[in-house]
Motif scaffolding. Structure first.
Motif, short mmCIF file in Angstrom:
data_model
loop_
_atom_site.label_atom_id
_atom_site.label_comp_id
_atom_site.label_asym_id
_atom_site.label_seq_id
_atom_site.Cartn_x
_atom_site.Cartn_y
_atom_site.Cartn_z
N SER A 34 0.82 -1.21 0.00
CA SER A 34 0.00 0.00 0.00
C SER A 34 0.85 1.26 0.00
O SER A 34 2.04 1.23 0.32
N ASN A 83 -2.69 3.15 -3.28
CA ASN A 83 -1.59 3.37 -4.20
C ASN A 83 -1.98 4.43 -5.24
O ASN A 83 -3.16 4.58 -5.56
N ASN A 143 -7.26 3.21 -4.16
CA ASN A 143 -6.23 3.44 -5.17
C ASN A 143 -6.67 4.53 -6.14
O ASN A 143 -7.82 4.54 -6.59
N ASN A 179 -12.24 2.62 -5.43
CA ASN A 179 -11.05 2.97 -6.20
C ASN A 179 -11.44 4.08 -7.17
O ASN A 179 -12.55 4.11 -7.69
#
Length: 223
Positions: A121, A147, A171, A191
């Motif tokens: 991560s 990320n 992310n 995400n």
């Protein structure tokens, strides 16, 4: 490589290797290949560079013909920068339980996942050229969260790929140029594919670009 705090700079290309070429066994080590080439012989389970240590830097390397080009395991705060990595049967760059790292300025190709995060991560992936003929350009597995994937060029079967619903959330994927059979595959909710209104450029089969400005997507396929 075992000298903590050392910078190792290659002055020639090592001989072709049938096992893992460089194992990093101490913290704060830099491997600078200075443009030289690390070559395997396509043996299963081999790695060009393998580290289990904090703050590993791998830069300016040409790595080819290993199962995994660069493999970082429990190697937090590490850098993978300005490398050319290609594999014939595996993964280009693999972060396993490795967080707070940076993968930037690489040319990476692979048969399976080109860049793979497993339980990793808070990494940044930027300004890479990513291509292959396998599963994912960038793949998330096992709670790889938060990320940032930005300013990359990606051409793979699945450009951004989640292995399953527990593979990662939070992310951020934006400002990428994506040309793939499936642009986004199996993304769980949570995400994100743009920031402040600017998303990714997705390319259709006829070469037409589509600018994405949606906040979240589960699956988009090229038509």
């Amino acid at each position: 490589l075992s000298g903590s705090g050392y910078e190792y700079i290659l002055s020639t290309s090592p001989p072709q290797n049938s096992s893992t070429c460089f194992s990093i066994t101490a913290q704060n080590i830099t491997l600078d290949c200075a443009g030289y080439t690390i070559t395997g012989n396509n043996t299963t389970s081999t790695k060009g560079v393998y580290s289990t240590q904090f703050n590993t830097t791998v830069k300016n390397c040409n790595i080819q013909n290993f199962s995994i080009g660069i493999d970082l395991f429990e190697s937090n705060d590490s850098l993978v920068i300005n490398n050319n990595v290609s594999t014939t049967d595996g993964t280009g760059i693999y972060f396993e339980s490795s967080s707070n790292g940076n993968i930037s300025g690489n040319n990476a190709t692979g048969i399976n996942d080109v860049i793979l995060f497993y339980s990793s991560s808070n990494n940044i992936v930027s300004k890479n050229n990513i291509s292959g003929t396998g599963t994912g350009g960038i793949t998330f597995q096992q709670s790889s969260d938060n990320n940032t994937i930005t300013n990359n060029t990606i051409d793979e079967e699945y450009a951004i790929n989640w292995f399953d619903a527990s593979s990662g959330t939070g992310n951020n994927i934006y400002y990428n140029n994506i040309t793939s059979l499936t642009w986004i595959n199996s993304a769980p909710a949570g995400n994100y594919f743009n920031t402040t209104g600017a998303g990714n450029i997705y390319y259709f089969a006829n070469g037409t670009a589509s600018w994405d400005e949606i906040g979240r997507a589960s699956c988009r396929e090229r038509v």
